[in-house]
Design a protein around this motif. Sequence first.
Motif, PDB file in Angstrom:
ATOM      1  N   SER A  41       4.069  -0.109  -1.608  1.00  0.00           N
ATOM      2  CA  SER A  41       3.309  -1.017  -2.462  1.00  0.00           C
ATOM      3  C   SER A  41       2.613  -0.199  -3.539  1.00  0.00           C
ATOM      4  CB  SER A  41       2.283  -1.791  -1.626  1.00  0.00           C
ATOM      5  OG  SER A  41       1.402  -2.528  -2.444  1.00  0.00           O
ATOM      6  N   THR A  43       1.881   0.000  -8.079  1.00  0.00           N
ATOM      7  CA  THR A  43       2.051  -0.398  -9.477  1.00  0.00           C
ATOM      8  C   THR A  43       1.451   0.708 -10.345  1.00  0.00           C
ATOM      9  OG1 THR A  43      -0.065  -1.595  -9.529  1.00  0.00           O
ATOM     10  CG2 THR A  43       1.907  -2.857  -8.946  1.00  0.00           C
ATOM     11  N   ALA A  47      -3.091  -2.115  -9.648  1.00  0.00           N
ATOM     12  CA  ALA A  47      -3.471  -3.526  -9.572  1.00  0.00           C
ATOM     13  C   ALA A  47      -2.522  -4.281  -8.650  1.00  0.00           C
ATOM     14  CB  ALA A  47      -3.450  -4.154 -10.966  1.00  0.00           C
ATOM     15  N   GLY A  48      -3.083  -5.003  -7.679  1.00  0.00           N
ATOM     16  CA  GLY A  48      -2.289  -5.811  -6.775  1.00  0.00           C
ATOM     17  C   GLY A  48      -1.462  -5.016  -5.790  1.00  0.00           C
ATOM     18  N   ALA A  49      -1.769  -3.735  -5.589  1.00  0.00           N
ATOM     19  CA  ALA A  49      -0.955  -2.883  -4.730  1.00  0.00           C
ATOM     20  C   ALA A  49      -1.844  -1.908  -3.965  1.00  0.00           C
ATOM     21  CB  ALA A  49       0.065  -2.119  -5.563  1.00  0.00           C
ATOM     22  N   THR A  50      -1.225  -1.161  -3.057  1.00  0.00           N
ATOM     23  CA  THR A  50      -1.947  -0.153  -2.291  1.00  0.00           C
ATOM     24  C   THR A  50      -2.178   1.109  -3.103  1.00  0.00           C
ATOM     25  OG1 THR A  50      -0.953  -0.974  -0.236  1.00  0.00           O
ATOM     26  CG2 THR A  50      -1.928   1.221  -0.167  1.00  0.00           C
ATOM     27  N   HIS A 117      -7.324   3.330  -7.768  1.00  0.00           N
ATOM     28  CA  HIS A 117      -6.718   2.575  -8.854  1.00  0.00           C
ATOM     29  C   HIS A 117      -7.517   2.750 -10.133  1.00  0.00           C
ATOM     30  CE1 HIS A 117      -5.563  -0.447  -5.421  1.00  0.00           C
ATOM     31  NE2 HIS A 117      -4.961   0.730  -5.293  1.00  0.00           N
ATOM     32  N   SER A 121     -11.182   0.917  -7.871  1.00  0.00           N
ATOM     33  CA  SER A 121     -10.904   0.338  -6.558  1.00  0.00           C
ATOM     34  C   SER A 121      -9.934   1.239  -5.793  1.00  0.00           C
ATOM     35  CB  SER A 121     -10.334  -1.074  -6.705  1.00  0.00           C
ATOM     36  OG  SER A 121      -9.123  -1.046  -7.438  1.00  0.00           O
TER      37      SER A 121
END
Length: 276
Positions: A41, A43, A47-50, A117, A121
């Motif tokens: 997972s 990106t 964003a939207g991933a591990t 990230h 985050s």
Amino acid sequence: MAVPLYVQFVNSSGIQQRIPASTPARGLDLKYDETFARPLSATRTGAGATYASGKPNSFGVNDFGAAIFAQPDGSGSTASTMPGGYLRIPARPLPSSKSDPAGYGRTSTGGLLSSAHMGGSGFSAQYGYFEIRALGPAGVGTWSAFWLLSSGSLVGGGPTAEVDAAELYGDAPSTVFQAAHSWTDRGDTLGRSLAPAVPGGGDWALSWHTYGARVTPNGVDLYVDGVHTGHTARVVGTGQPFFFLVDLALTDAWQDASVATGRRSDLYVDSIRVWV
């Protein structure tokens, strides 16, 4: 002069291999346990991933070295998990149908995963032991690493602490380069570097090894296969939480030196764990 040829074999039969005990983690609690048993997972920004697949910082994400850090997308040329629970980060020629998005003329792709990230985050930990179990690629021009950055680098303003638990240069597969240092606003680095031999006189491209760094208020202790390889005094920024990065980057020497292998190389990772 004869050049040794390395062939990498990865066990996918499900047979558990012996893993050296993580003695530096004694007395700490396991907080992060990545065994790559599921599809990756990731990106570009996280964003939207591990994971983020570019190096995050206060102004976005970026690459470094002579390779483009490809975003995992399920193709064979980008990082992915494999049967048996392994992460593979490949270095490959850039397809002829594509060009360097940054305009630098790079013609190869590598890969990077960051636990933090863009924007701050993701995962980080303060004062703990970070460890990877990996099989590094040999060959002139390969530059794989497991390293930590202080979380302040994600927002900017002030020095950034960096801890290199392992930098594996493919032309020196019996040596592990380790360091702790700080990047200041002037771009200076303050700290200490170590270059220990693999315990037992081994070759890190021929077998799996663990590489670790324990960050404490008094400095950084570095390990290979649970063996203490060195201590560095505290550097500016090590009081902040750290996030980890793992990558297969390339140096400028890769383009010519890798012709014999079709400009292909792979970094394999079995696990990444963090204790605090």
